[in-house]
Design an enzyme around this catalytic site. Sequence first.
Site, short mmCIF file in Angstrom:
data_model
loop_
_atom_site.label_atom_id
_atom_site.label_comp_id
_atom_site.label_asym_id
_atom_site.label_seq_id
_atom_site.Cartn_x
_atom_site.Cartn_y
_atom_site.Cartn_z
N SER A 197 34.48 38.86 39.47
CA SER A 197 34.39 38.67 40.91
C SER A 197 33.42 39.69 41.52
O SER A 197 32.26 39.74 41.14
CB SER A 197 35.79 38.73 41.54
OG SER A 197 35.78 38.21 42.85
N GLU A 323 38.20 28.03 40.97
CA GLU A 323 38.09 29.36 41.58
C GLU A 323 38.68 29.44 42.99
O GLU A 323 39.45 30.34 43.33
CB GLU A 323 36.61 29.77 41.65
CG GLU A 323 35.89 29.89 40.32
CD GLU A 323 36.09 31.23 39.65
OE1 GLU A 323 36.88 32.05 40.16
OE2 GLU A 323 35.45 31.46 38.61
N HIS A 421 40.96 31.59 40.40
CA HIS A 421 40.18 32.84 40.36
C HIS A 421 41.09 33.97 39.90
O HIS A 421 42.19 34.14 40.43
CB HIS A 421 39.67 33.11 41.77
CG HIS A 421 38.71 34.26 41.90
ND1 HIS A 421 37.45 34.24 41.36
CD2 HIS A 421 38.82 35.45 42.54
CE1 HIS A 421 36.82 35.36 41.66
NE2 HIS A 421 37.63 36.12 42.37
#
Length: 486
Positions: A197, A323, A421
Amino acid sequence: MADIENPVVATDRGKVQGIAAGGAGGAVSFRGIPYAASPVGELRFAAPRPHPGWTGVREAVRSGPAVPQGPSRLEQVMGHRTPDWNEDGSLTVNVFAPRGALADGASRPVLVWWHGGGFTSGSGGWDWYDGGRLAALGDIVVVTANYRVGPLGYLYLPEIGAANLGPQDQAAVLRWVRDNIASFGGDPREVTVGGQSAGAYSALSLALDPQTSGFVSRVLVQSGPFGLAPQDPEDAAENAETYLRLLGVPAGADTAKALRALPAEQLLSAYGRLAVRIARPGNAAPPMYPVLGAPGMPRTWQRALTDGALEGKPLLIGTTADEATSFFAFDPHIQHLTTAGALDLLSAQAGDRAREIYDAYAARLPQGTPAQVFTAIGTDALFRDGSLEIADHHAAGGNATHVYEFDYRPAEDPHSLGAAHCVELPFLFNTFDAYPDSPMLGGVGDAQRALGREFGTAVAEFVRTGSVHDWLPYAPATAARIRHFA
Protein backbone atom coordinates in the site's frame (compact mmCIF):
# COMPACT_ATOMS: atom_id res chain seq x y z
CA MET A 1 29.49 -13.08 19.04
CA ALA A 2 29.65 -16.37 20.94
CA ASP A 3 26.12 -16.37 22.39
CA ILE A 4 23.68 -17.28 19.62
CA GLU A 5 20.68 -16.93 21.97
CA ASN A 6 21.55 -13.35 22.93
CA PRO A 7 23.78 -12.18 20.09
CA VAL A 8 25.65 -8.88 20.20
CA VAL A 9 26.35 -6.96 16.98
CA ALA A 10 28.27 -3.71 16.45
CA THR A 11 26.62 -0.89 14.50
CA ASP A 12 28.10 2.47 13.57
CA ARG A 13 26.39 4.03 16.63
CA GLY A 14 27.08 1.32 19.21
CA LYS A 15 26.56 -2.34 20.03
CA VAL A 16 23.13 -3.97 20.19
CA GLN A 17 22.00 -7.23 21.75
CA GLY A 18 19.24 -9.21 20.09
CA ILE A 19 17.46 -12.44 20.86
CA ALA A 20 16.99 -15.75 19.07
CA ALA A 21 13.58 -17.27 18.42
CA GLY A 22 12.95 -20.76 19.72
CA GLY A 23 14.00 -23.73 17.63
CA ALA A 24 17.14 -24.34 15.62
CA GLY A 25 15.47 -23.17 12.41
CA GLY A 26 14.29 -19.86 13.79
CA ALA A 27 15.59 -16.36 13.33
CA VAL A 28 17.55 -13.89 15.36
CA SER A 29 15.89 -10.51 15.86
CA PHE A 30 17.21 -7.09 16.76
CA ARG A 31 14.38 -4.65 17.42
CA GLY A 32 14.13 -0.96 18.10
CA ILE A 33 17.56 0.06 16.80
CA PRO A 34 17.69 3.84 16.25
CA TYR A 35 18.60 4.85 12.72
CA ALA A 36 18.19 8.58 13.42
CA ALA A 37 17.90 10.93 16.36
CA SER A 38 14.49 11.25 17.98
CA PRO A 39 12.38 13.80 16.02
CA VAL A 40 11.58 15.89 19.09
CA GLY A 41 12.21 19.48 20.09
CA GLU A 42 14.10 21.29 17.36
CA LEU A 43 14.16 18.08 15.29
CA ARG A 44 10.36 17.89 14.96
CA PHE A 45 9.48 18.89 11.39
CA ALA A 46 13.16 18.64 10.45
CA ALA A 47 15.02 16.23 8.20
CA PRO A 48 16.32 13.14 10.03
CA ARG A 49 19.63 13.67 11.82
CA PRO A 50 22.21 11.06 12.84
CA HIS A 51 21.63 9.41 16.18
CA PRO A 52 24.27 10.45 18.75
CA GLY A 53 24.99 6.83 19.62
CA TRP A 54 25.40 5.07 22.95
CA THR A 55 28.03 3.43 25.09
CA GLY A 56 27.95 -0.16 26.26
CA VAL A 57 25.52 -2.68 24.77
CA ARG A 58 21.99 -1.51 23.95
CA GLU A 59 19.21 -4.07 24.47
CA ALA A 60 17.38 -4.64 21.17
CA VAL A 61 14.74 -7.18 22.10
CA ARG A 62 11.64 -4.96 21.87
CA SER A 63 10.41 -2.80 19.03
CA GLY A 64 10.53 0.94 19.50
CA PRO A 65 7.32 2.93 19.80
CA ALA A 66 5.25 3.79 16.75
CA VAL A 67 5.43 7.34 15.48
CA PRO A 68 2.53 9.56 16.64
CA GLN A 69 -0.68 8.70 14.80
CA GLY A 70 -4.43 8.30 15.08
CA PRO A 71 -6.37 5.05 14.57
CA SER A 72 -6.11 3.28 11.23
CA ARG A 73 -9.11 3.73 8.96
CA LEU A 74 -8.89 0.00 8.18
CA GLU A 75 -9.31 -1.23 11.76
CA GLN A 76 -12.68 -2.78 10.85
CA VAL A 77 -10.88 -4.87 8.23
CA MET A 78 -7.54 -5.74 9.85
CA GLY A 79 -8.33 -5.51 13.54
CA HIS A 80 -7.89 -3.00 16.36
CA ARG A 81 -4.51 -1.94 17.68
CA THR A 82 -3.87 -0.42 21.08
CA PRO A 83 -2.01 2.90 20.65
CA ASP A 84 1.70 2.44 21.30
CA TRP A 85 3.18 5.66 19.96
CA ASN A 86 5.78 7.96 21.41
CA GLU A 87 7.52 10.66 19.42
CA ASP A 88 10.72 10.15 21.42
CA GLY A 89 12.59 7.07 20.22
CA SER A 90 10.28 6.37 17.29
CA LEU A 91 12.75 6.35 14.38
CA THR A 92 13.96 2.77 14.61
CA VAL A 93 14.63 -0.31 12.52
CA ASN A 94 14.08 -4.00 13.24
CA VAL A 95 16.39 -6.62 11.77
CA PHE A 96 15.53 -10.32 11.40
CA ALA A 97 18.21 -12.75 10.28
CA PRO A 98 18.43 -16.54 9.97
CA ARG A 99 20.33 -18.04 12.88
CA GLY A 100 23.28 -18.94 10.72
CA ALA A 101 23.64 -15.47 9.27
CA LEU A 102 25.66 -14.19 12.22
CA ALA A 103 28.03 -17.12 12.29
CA ASP A 104 28.75 -18.61 8.87
CA GLY A 105 30.32 -15.57 7.20
CA ALA A 106 27.98 -15.70 4.19
CA SER A 107 26.23 -12.52 3.07
CA ARG A 108 22.51 -12.93 2.51
CA PRO A 109 20.21 -10.79 0.34
CA VAL A 110 18.22 -8.18 2.24
CA LEU A 111 14.55 -7.18 2.10
CA VAL A 112 13.81 -3.68 3.44
CA TRP A 113 10.02 -3.69 3.80
CA TRP A 114 7.76 -0.67 4.41
CA HIS A 115 4.41 -0.85 6.17
CA GLY A 116 1.25 0.70 4.76
CA GLY A 117 -1.33 2.85 6.48
CA GLY A 118 -2.26 5.54 3.97
CA PHE A 119 0.78 7.68 4.93
CA THR A 120 -1.16 8.29 8.14
CA SER A 121 -0.70 5.27 10.41
CA GLY A 122 1.34 2.09 10.90
CA SER A 123 4.57 0.84 12.43
CA GLY A 124 7.31 -1.47 11.24
CA GLY A 125 7.55 -2.78 14.79
CA TRP A 126 4.05 -4.22 15.00
CA ASP A 127 3.67 -8.00 15.25
CA TRP A 128 1.71 -7.91 11.97
CA TYR A 129 5.06 -7.39 10.22
CA ASP A 130 7.38 -9.55 12.32
CA GLY A 131 9.97 -10.61 9.76
CA GLY A 132 11.46 -13.55 11.66
CA ARG A 133 9.53 -16.37 10.02
CA LEU A 134 10.03 -14.93 6.53
CA ALA A 135 13.77 -14.56 7.18
CA ALA A 136 14.04 -18.17 8.34
CA LEU A 137 11.83 -19.52 5.54
CA GLY A 138 13.73 -17.78 2.78
CA ASP A 139 17.26 -17.54 4.23
CA ILE A 140 17.21 -13.76 3.82
CA VAL A 141 17.69 -10.78 6.13
CA VAL A 142 14.49 -8.77 6.66
CA VAL A 143 14.43 -5.16 7.83
CA THR A 144 11.32 -3.24 8.86
CA ALA A 145 11.26 0.36 10.02
CA ASN A 146 9.21 3.29 11.22
CA TYR A 147 8.92 6.50 9.24
CA ARG A 148 7.01 9.62 10.15
CA VAL A 149 3.38 9.63 9.00
CA GLY A 150 0.45 12.03 9.05
CA PRO A 151 1.29 15.69 9.72
CA LEU A 152 4.65 14.87 11.28
CA GLY A 153 5.76 13.13 8.08
CA TYR A 154 3.87 14.89 5.30
CA LEU A 155 3.00 18.44 6.36
CA TYR A 156 4.20 20.65 3.51
CA LEU A 157 5.87 23.76 4.91
CA PRO A 158 9.20 23.87 3.06
CA GLU A 159 9.97 27.27 4.55
CA ILE A 160 10.53 25.57 7.94
CA GLY A 161 12.16 22.45 6.47
CA ALA A 162 9.01 20.30 6.45
CA ALA A 163 8.70 18.61 3.06
CA ASN A 164 8.27 14.85 2.55
CA LEU A 165 9.88 14.06 5.89
CA GLY A 166 8.50 10.51 5.74
CA PRO A 167 10.38 9.77 2.50
CA GLN A 168 13.48 11.42 3.97
CA ASP A 169 13.24 9.03 6.93
CA GLN A 170 13.02 6.12 4.51
CA ALA A 171 16.12 7.29 2.67
CA ALA A 172 17.93 7.46 6.04
CA VAL A 173 16.94 3.84 6.67
CA LEU A 174 18.50 2.78 3.36
CA ARG A 175 21.69 4.59 4.30
CA TRP A 176 21.66 2.80 7.67
CA VAL A 177 21.25 -0.53 5.88
CA ARG A 178 24.14 0.30 3.54
CA ASP A 179 26.40 1.08 6.49
CA ASN A 180 25.33 -1.61 8.96
CA ILE A 181 23.56 -4.59 7.48
CA ALA A 182 26.76 -6.57 6.85
CA SER A 183 27.16 -6.89 10.63
CA PHE A 184 23.84 -8.77 10.69
CA GLY A 185 24.80 -11.14 7.88
CA GLY A 186 23.18 -9.09 5.11
CA ASP A 187 24.66 -8.05 1.79
CA PRO A 188 24.37 -4.27 1.24
CA ARG A 189 24.85 -4.84 -2.50
CA GLU A 190 21.73 -7.06 -2.69
CA VAL A 191 18.88 -4.99 -1.27
CA THR A 192 15.26 -5.37 -2.29
CA VAL A 193 12.98 -2.51 -1.28
CA GLY A 194 9.43 -3.66 -0.76
CA GLY A 195 6.22 -2.72 0.91
CA GLN A 196 2.45 -2.79 0.84
CA SER A 197 0.00 0.00 0.00
CA ALA A 198 1.62 3.31 1.06
CA GLY A 199 4.74 1.21 1.67
CA ALA A 200 4.63 -0.03 -1.92
CA TYR A 201 4.29 3.54 -3.16
CA SER A 202 7.33 4.35 -1.02
CA ALA A 203 9.35 1.37 -2.23
CA LEU A 204 8.86 2.28 -5.88
CA SER A 205 9.67 5.92 -5.16
CA LEU A 206 12.94 4.95 -3.48
CA ALA A 207 13.87 2.78 -6.46
CA LEU A 208 13.13 5.63 -8.89
CA ASP A 209 14.67 8.58 -7.02
CA PRO A 210 18.25 9.27 -8.18
CA GLN A 211 19.20 10.01 -4.55
CA THR A 212 18.33 6.46 -3.41
CA SER A 213 18.10 4.24 -6.48
CA GLY A 214 21.74 3.21 -6.09
CA PHE A 215 20.87 1.48 -2.81
CA VAL A 216 18.24 -0.69 -4.51
CA SER A 217 18.79 -3.95 -6.40
CA ARG A 218 15.21 -5.26 -6.69
CA VAL A 219 11.68 -4.01 -6.04
CA LEU A 220 8.70 -5.72 -4.37
CA VAL A 221 5.42 -3.81 -4.81
CA GLN A 222 2.25 -5.00 -3.04
CA SER A 223 -1.02 -3.18 -3.69
CA GLY A 224 0.49 0.19 -4.47
CA PRO A 225 -2.11 3.00 -4.85
CA PHE A 226 -0.62 4.18 -8.12
CA GLY A 227 -3.87 5.77 -9.19
CA LEU A 228 -3.07 8.40 -6.58
CA ALA A 229 -0.95 11.10 -8.19
CA PRO A 230 1.67 12.74 -5.94
CA GLN A 231 0.19 15.69 -4.13
CA ASP A 232 0.44 18.93 -6.07
CA PRO A 233 2.56 21.49 -4.16
CA GLU A 234 -0.20 24.10 -4.34
CA ASP A 235 -2.78 21.69 -2.95
CA ALA A 236 -0.35 20.58 -0.25
CA ALA A 237 0.34 24.20 0.70
CA GLU A 238 -3.40 24.92 0.87
CA ASN A 239 -3.96 21.92 3.17
CA ALA A 240 -1.05 23.05 5.32
CA GLU A 241 -2.58 26.52 5.63
CA THR A 242 -5.93 25.04 6.67
CA TYR A 243 -4.14 22.78 9.14
CA LEU A 244 -2.39 25.74 10.78
CA ARG A 245 -5.73 27.51 11.15
CA LEU A 246 -7.22 24.42 12.79
CA LEU A 247 -4.29 24.42 15.21
CA GLY A 248 -4.80 28.09 15.98
CA VAL A 249 -1.33 29.09 14.80
CA PRO A 250 -1.74 32.81 13.97
CA ALA A 251 -0.58 34.32 10.72
CA GLY A 252 2.81 35.96 11.07
CA ALA A 253 3.81 33.71 13.96
CA ASP A 254 7.08 31.82 14.12
CA THR A 255 5.44 28.74 12.62
CA ALA A 256 8.24 26.31 13.35
CA LYS A 257 8.47 27.40 16.96
CA ALA A 258 4.70 27.19 17.40
CA LEU A 259 4.44 23.73 15.88
CA ARG A 260 7.33 22.38 17.93
CA ALA A 261 5.77 23.66 21.15
CA LEU A 262 2.42 21.90 20.69
CA PRO A 263 1.69 18.48 22.19
CA ALA A 264 1.68 15.70 19.61
CA GLU A 265 -1.93 14.90 20.60
CA GLN A 266 -2.98 18.36 19.46
CA LEU A 267 -1.23 17.91 16.12
CA LEU A 268 -3.07 14.61 15.60
CA SER A 269 -6.43 16.03 16.62
CA ALA A 270 -6.18 18.85 14.10
CA TYR A 271 -5.14 16.39 11.41
CA GLY A 272 -8.23 14.33 12.12
CA ARG A 273 -10.42 17.40 11.77
CA LEU A 274 -8.69 18.28 8.51
CA ALA A 275 -9.36 14.77 7.20
CA VAL A 276 -13.06 15.11 7.98
CA ARG A 277 -13.20 18.54 6.38
CA ILE A 278 -11.74 17.48 3.03
CA ALA A 279 -13.19 13.94 2.87
CA ARG A 280 -15.28 13.05 -0.16
CA PRO A 281 -17.23 9.78 -0.62
CA GLY A 282 -15.26 7.36 -2.75
CA ASN A 283 -11.99 9.28 -2.41
CA ALA A 284 -9.33 7.31 -0.52
CA ALA A 285 -6.65 10.03 -0.57
CA PRO A 286 -5.36 11.17 2.85
CA PRO A 287 -4.99 14.91 3.64
CA MET A 288 -1.20 14.76 3.42
CA TYR A 289 1.02 12.43 1.41
CA PRO A 290 4.14 12.68 -0.82
CA VAL A 291 4.40 16.03 -2.59
CA LEU A 292 5.70 16.26 -6.12
CA GLY A 293 9.02 18.10 -6.38
CA ALA A 294 9.86 17.68 -2.69
CA PRO A 295 12.62 15.31 -1.45
CA GLY A 296 12.04 11.72 -2.53
CA MET A 297 9.52 12.65 -5.23
CA PRO A 298 11.36 14.61 -7.94
CA ARG A 299 9.00 13.41 -10.69
CA THR A 300 5.96 11.21 -11.22
CA TRP A 301 6.48 7.48 -11.51
CA GLN A 302 5.26 7.66 -15.11
CA ARG A 303 7.95 10.20 -15.98
CA ALA A 304 10.59 8.24 -14.09
CA LEU A 305 9.75 5.01 -15.93
CA THR A 306 9.91 6.84 -19.27
CA ASP A 307 13.31 8.18 -18.23
CA GLY A 308 14.51 4.61 -17.60
CA ALA A 309 14.89 4.99 -13.84
CA LEU A 310 13.85 1.37 -13.12
CA GLU A 311 15.83 -0.28 -15.89
CA GLY A 312 17.81 -3.33 -14.82
CA LYS A 313 16.02 -3.81 -11.49
CA PRO A 314 13.91 -6.99 -11.25
CA LEU A 315 10.32 -6.23 -10.24
CA LEU A 316 7.71 -8.30 -8.39
CA ILE A 317 4.37 -6.48 -8.36
CA GLY A 318 0.78 -7.39 -7.61
CA THR A 319 -2.56 -6.62 -6.04
CA THR A 320 -5.37 -8.40 -4.26
CA ALA A 321 -8.48 -9.22 -6.24
CA ASP A 322 -10.83 -6.88 -4.37
CA GLU A 323 -8.67 -4.05 -3.04
CA ALA A 324 -11.30 -1.34 -2.61
CA THR A 325 -13.66 -3.35 -0.41
CA SER A 326 -11.39 -2.49 2.54
CA PHE A 327 -12.22 1.18 2.04
CA PHE A 328 -15.87 0.96 1.01
CA ALA A 329 -17.44 -2.12 2.63
CA PHE A 330 -18.11 -0.29 5.91
CA ASP A 331 -18.92 3.11 4.36
CA PRO A 332 -22.69 3.68 4.35
CA HIS A 333 -22.31 6.45 1.76
CA ILE A 334 -21.02 3.81 -0.67
CA GLN A 335 -23.14 0.85 0.39
CA HIS A 336 -26.38 2.81 -0.07
CA LEU A 337 -25.48 4.14 -3.51
CA THR A 338 -28.01 4.20 -6.31
CA THR A 339 -26.87 4.02 -9.91
CA ALA A 340 -27.36 7.77 -10.19
CA GLY A 341 -25.35 8.33 -7.03
CA ALA A 342 -22.53 6.12 -8.26
CA LEU A 343 -22.45 8.03 -11.54
CA ASP A 344 -22.27 11.32 -9.66
CA LEU A 345 -19.25 10.15 -7.65
CA LEU A 346 -17.61 8.67 -10.72
CA SER A 347 -18.16 11.87 -12.71
CA ALA A 348 -16.06 13.76 -10.16
CA GLN A 349 -13.19 11.37 -10.94
CA ALA A 350 -13.67 10.42 -14.60
CA GLY A 351 -15.65 13.32 -16.05
CA ASP A 352 -17.53 12.62 -19.28
CA ARG A 353 -16.40 8.97 -19.32
CA ALA A 354 -18.29 8.13 -16.12
CA ARG A 355 -21.29 6.51 -17.82
CA GLU A 356 -19.09 4.52 -20.24
CA ILE A 357 -16.93 3.21 -17.40
CA TYR A 358 -19.87 2.38 -15.15
CA ASP A 359 -21.73 0.49 -17.88
CA ALA A 360 -18.65 -1.56 -18.76
CA TYR A 361 -18.20 -2.70 -15.16
CA ALA A 362 -21.93 -3.26 -14.67
CA ALA A 363 -21.86 -5.61 -17.68
CA ARG A 364 -19.06 -7.58 -16.01
CA LEU A 365 -21.09 -7.74 -12.77
CA PRO A 366 -24.66 -8.33 -13.99
CA GLN A 367 -25.89 -9.15 -10.48
CA GLY A 368 -23.83 -6.43 -8.83
CA THR A 369 -25.29 -3.60 -6.80
CA PRO A 370 -24.22 -0.01 -7.59
CA ALA A 371 -21.94 -0.22 -4.53
CA GLN A 372 -20.26 -3.37 -5.88
CA VAL A 373 -19.84 -1.86 -9.33
CA PHE A 374 -18.37 1.33 -7.89
CA THR A 375 -16.04 -0.71 -5.65
CA ALA A 376 -14.77 -2.78 -8.57
CA ILE A 377 -14.08 0.42 -10.50
CA GLY A 378 -12.18 1.76 -7.48
CA THR A 379 -10.06 -1.39 -7.20
CA ASP A 380 -8.84 -1.01 -10.76
CA ALA A 381 -8.52 2.77 -10.80
CA LEU A 382 -6.57 3.09 -7.57
CA PHE A 383 -4.55 -0.14 -7.55
CA ARG A 384 -4.68 -2.61 -10.44
CA ASP A 385 -4.47 -0.38 -13.51
CA GLY A 386 -1.36 1.43 -12.33
CA SER A 387 0.34 -1.77 -11.21
CA LEU A 388 -0.23 -3.37 -14.62
CA GLU A 389 0.93 -0.21 -16.39
CA ILE A 390 4.19 -0.38 -14.43
CA ALA A 391 4.56 -4.10 -15.14
CA ASP A 392 3.80 -3.67 -18.85
CA HIS A 393 6.37 -0.90 -19.23
CA HIS A 394 9.05 -2.76 -17.29
CA ALA A 395 8.55 -6.07 -19.09
CA ALA A 396 8.45 -4.35 -22.49
CA GLY A 397 11.95 -3.07 -21.78
CA GLY A 398 13.21 -6.62 -21.33
CA ASN A 399 13.42 -6.37 -17.54
CA ALA A 400 12.67 -9.29 -15.24
CA THR A 401 9.06 -8.78 -14.16
CA HIS A 402 6.72 -11.00 -12.14
CA VAL A 403 3.06 -10.14 -11.54
CA TYR A 404 0.68 -11.73 -9.04
CA GLU A 405 -2.91 -11.45 -7.89
CA PHE A 406 -3.81 -12.54 -4.36
CA ASP A 407 -7.26 -14.12 -4.54
CA TYR A 408 -7.76 -15.58 -1.05
CA ARG A 409 -11.25 -14.98 0.31
CA PRO A 410 -12.42 -15.97 3.80
CA ALA A 411 -14.92 -18.84 3.84
CA GLU A 412 -17.27 -16.76 5.96
CA ASP A 413 -17.48 -13.25 4.57
CA PRO A 414 -20.52 -11.40 5.96
CA HIS A 415 -19.21 -8.03 4.78
CA SER A 416 -18.43 -9.24 1.23
CA LEU A 417 -14.80 -8.21 1.53
CA GLY A 418 -13.55 -10.84 -0.88
CA ALA A 419 -9.78 -10.67 -1.33
CA ALA A 420 -9.44 -7.37 0.47
CA HIS A 421 -6.65 -4.83 0.60
CA CYS A 422 -4.06 -6.07 3.17
CA VAL A 423 -5.25 -9.70 3.16
CA GLU A 424 -1.90 -11.06 1.93
CA LEU A 425 0.08 -9.63 4.87
CA PRO A 426 -0.43 -12.46 7.39
CA PHE A 427 0.38 -14.93 4.61
CA LEU A 428 3.63 -13.20 3.67
CA PHE A 429 4.95 -12.93 7.21
CA ASN A 430 3.21 -16.03 8.67
CA THR A 431 1.81 -13.82 11.42
CA PHE A 432 -1.73 -15.20 11.46
CA ASP A 433 -1.86 -15.15 15.25
CA ALA A 434 -1.40 -11.36 15.19
CA TYR A 435 -4.79 -10.94 13.45
CA PRO A 436 -7.36 -12.36 15.90
CA ASP A 437 -10.92 -12.00 14.64
CA SER A 438 -9.81 -10.10 11.52
CA PRO A 439 -12.74 -10.10 9.04
CA MET A 440 -10.42 -10.11 6.03
CA LEU A 441 -8.75 -13.34 7.16
CA GLY A 442 -11.44 -15.52 8.68
CA GLY A 443 -10.36 -18.82 10.20
CA VAL A 444 -6.79 -20.07 9.95
CA GLY A 445 -5.99 -23.70 9.31
CA ASP A 446 -3.64 -25.90 7.30
CA ALA A 447 -4.82 -24.49 3.96
CA GLN A 448 -4.07 -20.90 4.97
CA ARG A 449 -0.66 -21.81 6.35
CA ALA A 450 0.20 -23.73 3.18
CA LEU A 451 -0.78 -20.71 1.06
CA GLY A 452 1.41 -18.56 3.29
CA ARG A 453 4.39 -20.84 2.72
CA GLU A 454 3.78 -20.72 -1.03
CA PHE A 455 3.57 -16.94 -1.13
CA GLY A 456 6.42 -16.33 1.33
CA THR A 457 8.69 -18.80 -0.48
CA ALA A 458 8.06 -17.09 -3.83
CA VAL A 459 8.76 -13.63 -2.40
CA ALA A 460 11.94 -14.80 -0.63
CA GLU A 461 13.24 -16.46 -3.79
CA PHE A 462 12.69 -13.22 -5.66
CA VAL A 463 14.63 -11.35 -2.96
CA ARG A 464 17.49 -13.84 -3.31
CA THR A 465 17.66 -14.15 -7.08
CA GLY A 466 15.40 -11.63 -8.82
CA SER A 467 13.24 -14.45 -10.23
CA VAL A 468 11.11 -17.40 -9.13
CA HIS A 469 11.97 -20.75 -10.65
CA ASP A 470 8.41 -22.04 -11.27
CA TRP A 471 6.90 -18.71 -12.27
CA LEU A 472 7.00 -17.54 -15.89
CA PRO A 473 8.15 -13.93 -16.18
CA TYR A 474 5.44 -11.51 -17.14
CA ALA A 475 4.98 -10.37 -20.73
CA PRO A 476 3.16 -7.10 -21.51
CA ALA A 477 -0.63 -7.41 -21.47
CA THR A 478 -0.43 -11.17 -20.90
CA ALA A 479 -2.96 -12.07 -18.20
CA ALA A 480 -1.96 -15.74 -18.44
CA ARG A 481 1.44 -14.80 -16.98
CA ILE A 482 -0.13 -13.39 -13.80
CA ARG A 483 0.29 -15.87 -10.95
CA HIS A 484 -2.77 -16.28 -8.74
CA PHE A 485 -2.49 -17.13 -5.05
CA ALA A 486 -5.70 -18.52 -3.55
